[in-house]
Each structure stands twice: as C-alpha cells, then as structure tokens.
Design a protein around this motif. Structure first.
Motif: not given
Length: 160
Positions: A79-84, A99-106, A114-124
């Motif tokens: 958690m908190g590492k890289g874009v994901c 992504v090469h300019a993103f701090p801590g990119h994995i 380049s990258e897009i990452v969307v969190p998946l959040i349940a209804e609860n």
C-alpha cells in the motif's frame, strides 16, 4: 503489445460499446475471478496503445496480482508504493503521463511509460483492489479515458 483491437469507431463510440459489452459479460455471473478475467480481456481489446490491463486485489494488507492481459507482472504491491499502491491508499484515480517521473514507480514492464489506475471500492466502502492499465506511450491517457475507466470500474464493482 496488443496489435489487434476489436473496435474501429470514434473513441467515445468504442467506449460506449465496451461498457455495453462489459454489462453483458458480467450480467448474472457471480464468480469474481471470471468477471475480472473477462474485464481485463475486454480492456486489452478496446484500448489502443496499451500493453497491460488488469487487476490487483487487496488482501487486507497489500495488493496481490489478479487477472490481467499482458506480460508477467509484479505479484505483490505494498500500500502506498508505486502508482497502484498510491491509488489504493488514497482511493483516488491516478492518471500518470510519465511513470518514470512518478515517485516510487514500480517498473514491472520497462516498456510502460504512462498509466492509469482506478481504485475499486465496494458499496460499503471497503477496498477491493485496483484496475491498472499501462501504455508504452507517454501521456496516453486523458480525462476522457479517466471517465471511461472509472465508469468501467463502477459497473464491474457492482457485480463483484
């Protein structure tokens, strides 16, 4: 990299078709892995200039590789590492032009720029994981892509 794409219309038309196909693919299917596998394959086919699309699932501690299309990938992301990990921790979509300019990119695939990452959040409010899409092009993703991918994720999460 995926050379064959199944859509030939405008980007907006392609995205509308993909959302419709996603709904049809997952309708009534209770198996999470099957739905995520089909979703990653659909994204790989409908998004030009991408080299990886898939999911990392939250196990209560870290993100663990789930269904995907592309080259082999990192298996665990803290958690908190890289874009994901950042998307998961902040619960905010990460739209990264370089992504090469993103701090801590994995760097799982050195071809990704380049990258897009969307969190998946349940209804609860629980974190399910993240949807991750990579491209070898710099600045491949924009606000239109972000809107599509976030909508795609919401439709998918409703079935998970």
């Amino acid at each position: 990299m995926f050379e064959t794409k199944i859509y030939a219309g405008s980007r907006e038309e392609n995205y509308a078709t993909a959302l419709s196909q996603l709904k049809a693919l997952i309708d009534g299917e209770p198996d999470r892995i099957a739905n995520l596998a089909n979703a990653s394959a659909l994204l790989a086919q409908c998004l030009p200039d991408t080299n990886w699309s898939g999911f990392y699932l939250y196990d209560g501690k870290e993100l663990v590789l789930g269904p995907f299309q592309g080259l082999p990938a990192c298996i665990r992301i803290p958690m908190g590492k890289g874009v994901c990990g950042t998307a998961a921790q902040t619960r905010q979509t990460q739209l990264v032009e370089d992504v090469h300019a993103f701090p801590g990119h994995i760097a799982c695939d050195s071809a990704t720029n380049s990258e897009i990452v969307v969190p998946l959040i349940a209804e609860n409010g629980d974190l399910i994981g993240v949807l991750d899409i990579d491209s070898p092009e710099h600045a491949r993703f924009d606000e239109t892509d972000k809107e599509f991918v976030e909508t795609f994720a919401k439709i998918l999460v409703a079935q998970l």
